[in-house]
Motif scaffolding. Structure first.
Motif, PDB file in Angstrom:
ATOM      1  N   PHE A   1      39.093  19.015  65.905  1.00 43.09           N
ATOM      2  CA  PHE A   1      38.251  20.131  66.442  1.00 43.09           C
ATOM      3  C   PHE A   1      36.830  19.708  66.853  1.00 43.09           C
ATOM      4  O   PHE A   1      36.221  20.189  67.535  1.00 43.09           O
ATOM      5  CB  PHE A   1      38.229  21.283  65.560  1.00 43.09           C
TER       6      PHE A   1
ATOM      7  N   GLU B   1      43.693  28.261  63.589  1.00 45.01           N
ATOM      8  CA  GLU B   1      44.097  27.309  64.340  1.00 45.01           C
ATOM      9  C   GLU B   1      44.449  25.811  63.629  1.00 45.01           C
ATOM     10  O   GLU B   1      43.631  25.580  62.852  1.00 45.01           O
ATOM     11  CB  GLU B   1      43.139  26.861  65.609  1.00 45.01           C
TER      12      GLU B   1
ATOM     13  N   LYS C   1      30.913  20.672  59.291  1.00 51.14           N
ATOM     14  CA  LYS C   1      32.072  19.482  59.701  1.00 51.14           C
ATOM     15  C   LYS C   1      31.686  18.261  59.075  1.00 51.14           C
ATOM     16  O   LYS C   1      31.906  17.060  59.629  1.00 51.14           O
ATOM     17  CB  LYS C   1      32.523  19.598  60.884  1.00 51.14           C
TER      18      LYS C   1
ATOM     19  N   GLU D   1      41.469  24.578  61.119  1.00 50.85           N
ATOM     20  CA  GLU D   1      40.256  25.036  61.440  1.00 50.85           C
ATOM     21  C   GLU D   1      39.191  25.648  60.309  1.00 50.85           C
ATOM     22  O   GLU D   1      37.865  25.617  60.377  1.00 50.85           O
ATOM     23  CB  GLU D   1      40.500  26.491  62.379  1.00 50.85           C
ATOM     24  N   LYS D   2      40.206  26.161  59.561  1.00 51.82           N
ATOM     25  CA  LYS D   2      39.652  26.591  58.185  1.00 51.82           C
ATOM     26  C   LYS D   2      40.481  26.676  57.105  1.00 51.82           C
ATOM     27  O   LYS D   2      41.593  27.068  57.174  1.00 51.82           O
ATOM     28  CB  LYS D   2      38.704  28.080  58.370  1.00 51.82           C
TER      29      LYS D   2
ATOM     30  N   LYS E   1      48.971  27.935  65.645  1.00 53.11           N
ATOM     31  CA  LYS E   1      48.284  28.756  64.419  1.00 53.11           C
ATOM     32  C   LYS E   1      49.127  28.908  63.535  1.00 53.11           C
ATOM     33  O   LYS E   1      50.640  28.900  63.541  1.00 53.11           O
ATOM     34  CB  LYS E   1      47.941  29.843  65.281  1.00 53.11           C
TER      35      LYS E   1
ATOM     36  N   PRO F   1      36.463  24.083  57.339  1.00 52.41           N
ATOM     37  CA  PRO F   1      37.632  23.045  57.940  1.00 52.41           C
ATOM     38  C   PRO F   1      37.789  22.110  56.934  1.00 52.41           C
ATOM     39  O   PRO F   1      37.165  21.793  55.869  1.00 52.41           O
ATOM     40  CB  PRO F   1      36.482  22.445  58.981  1.00 52.41           C
TER      41      PRO F   1
END
Length: 181
Positions: A13, A52, A95, A68-69, A46, A75
């Motif tokens: 990402f 995501e 990040k 994403e998390k 997802k 992350p």
């Protein structure tokens, strides 16, 4: 720091993926496909909670899940290598790499913590050989080896050895040892 920066730059990402193609099923779920700069295939999807996830398929058979998390809302990357090794990379909100946990197929576990000033502290739990605590800093390095029989070896800067004793007090409390340089 070069290795840390390389890991941070791999986080999917963080880079802008181009030439994405998506398909959408009858329930509205989408699946994206692309390649990154290394030529690795990327699947964008997802998870069940709607978070995501990018799944990177590397040429050597490694699969990397870029999330994403994680459960803490930060992350994370999970790398699964063909030899059975799993590496979990945990990032902060910006990040930046905070921690890496390496789990080997033989049961060995290496946990590394990264500080903003470049220090790396690690705990390596070995199936054979005990636990090794290490610190690498710009001002010196040290390690403490807690053997399976309860004996201890310590090497390096006395300041850094004392810091390791403080950080890993629950393992080293009550032990007396001499630092061997």
């Amino acid at each position: 720091m070069v290795i840390i920066e390389a890991i941070e730059s791999r986080f999917i990402f963080k880079e802008k993926l181009e030439n994405k193609s998506f398909i959408i099923d009858s329930e509205g779920q989408s699946l994206g496909f692309t390649r990154n700069a290394l030529g690795n295939q990327i699947i964008l999807t997802k998870d069940l909670e709607g978070i995501e996830v990018a799944i990177e398929h590397c040429a050597d058979g490694t699969k990397i899940f870029h999330m994403e998390k994680d459960s803490k809302g930060l992350p994370a990357m999970h790398e699964f290598r063909p030899d059975g090794t799993e590496i979990i990379y945990l990032f902060d909100a910006e990040k930046k790499l905070e921690k890496a946990v390496t789990l080997k197929i033989n049961g060995d576990k290496l946990t590394e913590w990264y500080s903003a000033n470049g220090e790396i502290i690690s705990q390596e739990q070995r199936q054979n050989g005990g636990i090794v605590f290490k610190m690498d800093a710009h001002t010196g390095e040290a390690f403490i080896w807690l053997h399976n029989d309860g004996t201890i070896d310590a090497h390096g800067s006395e300041k850094h050895v004392n810091h390791l004793v403080k950080v890993f007090n629950k393992y080293l409390d009550g032990f007396e040892f001499v630092v061997n340089d």
